[in-house]
Write a protein that holds these residues in place. Structure first.
Motif, short mmCIF file in Angstrom:
data_model
loop_
_atom_site.label_atom_id
_atom_site.label_comp_id
_atom_site.label_asym_id
_atom_site.label_seq_id
_atom_site.Cartn_x
_atom_site.Cartn_y
_atom_site.Cartn_z
N SER A 138 0.77 -1.34 -0.10
CA SER A 138 0.04 -0.05 0.11
C SER A 138 0.87 1.21 0.07
O SER A 138 0.50 2.20 -0.94
CB SER A 138 -0.79 -0.12 1.10
OG SER A 138 -1.82 -1.04 1.19
N TRP A 178 3.78 1.81 -1.27
CA TRP A 178 4.54 1.72 -2.42
C TRP A 178 3.53 2.15 -3.49
O TRP A 178 3.79 3.20 -4.28
CB TRP A 178 5.03 0.27 -2.91
CG TRP A 178 6.45 0.08 -2.44
CD1 TRP A 178 7.20 0.82 -1.73
CD2 TRP A 178 7.07 -1.31 -2.41
NE1 TRP A 178 8.31 0.37 -1.16
CE2 TRP A 178 8.16 -1.20 -1.71
CE3 TRP A 178 6.63 -2.57 -2.80
CZ2 TRP A 178 9.20 -2.02 -1.55
CZ3 TRP A 178 7.57 -3.47 -2.69
CH2 TRP A 178 8.66 -3.46 -1.99
N CYS A 179 2.21 1.79 -3.45
CA CYS A 179 1.30 2.30 -4.49
C CYS A 179 0.89 3.58 -4.26
O CYS A 179 0.71 4.49 -5.10
CB CYS A 179 -0.17 1.28 -4.12
SG CYS A 179 0.00 -0.26 -4.77
N ALA A 198 1.23 6.43 -6.93
CA ALA A 198 0.25 7.41 -7.04
C ALA A 198 0.55 9.07 -6.89
O ALA A 198 0.05 9.73 -7.78
CB ALA A 198 -1.23 7.04 -6.32
#
Length: 135
Positions: free
Chosen positions: A62, A64-65, A69
């Motif tokens: 999460s 890293w996401c 983003a």
């Protein structure tokens, strides 16, 4: 009367230039911090945390996401800012009300920048929590 109007236009132009520079600096700093955090987290996880035995991997993924983003949204923000500035110049050259247009588009860019800041904070926080659990 005309002199006061010119002073007002000059002030608004300088204010918008300052705002645009500030937004550019903000976007640049967000990019550096998020890209650096992403790179450092890869290195840190590779060298210190053993992914095979770690728990709560969803925190790391999460994080890293969120950081990815942040980078993508920041890129979109930069692109929108450039498009809005170009359109504002066109409106100014056509003697249209470019100040109200700039106010509207600056609100949009400020909202996007706020979202990127939140994503950055979430990304770093999730990675720090994952790291603290698994060290």
């Amino acid at each position: 009367m005309i002199m006061e109007e010119e002073k007002q236009n000059d002030f608004e132009n300088r204010a918008f230039e300052t705002l645009n520079k500030s937004q550019d600096d903000f976007e640049r700093q967000i990019s550096f911090i998020s890209a650096g955090s992403l790179g450092l987290s890869f290195l840190f996880i590779e060298k210190i945390v053993k992914l095979d035995t770690s728990c709560s991997k969803w925190l790391l993924i999460s994080g890293w996401c969120f950081l990815a983003a942040t980078l993508f949204l920041n890129l979109i923000s930069h692109h929108l800012s450039a498009r809005y500035n170009f359109k504002s110049i066109e409106k100014s050259q056509n003697n249209c009300d470019h100040f109200s247009y700039q106010k509207k588009t600056n609100k949009i860019i400020n909202c996007v920048n706020f979202v990127t800041l939140i994503l950055l904070i979430l990304g770093i926080s999730f990675i720090l929590i994952f790291s603290s659990i698994n060290i």
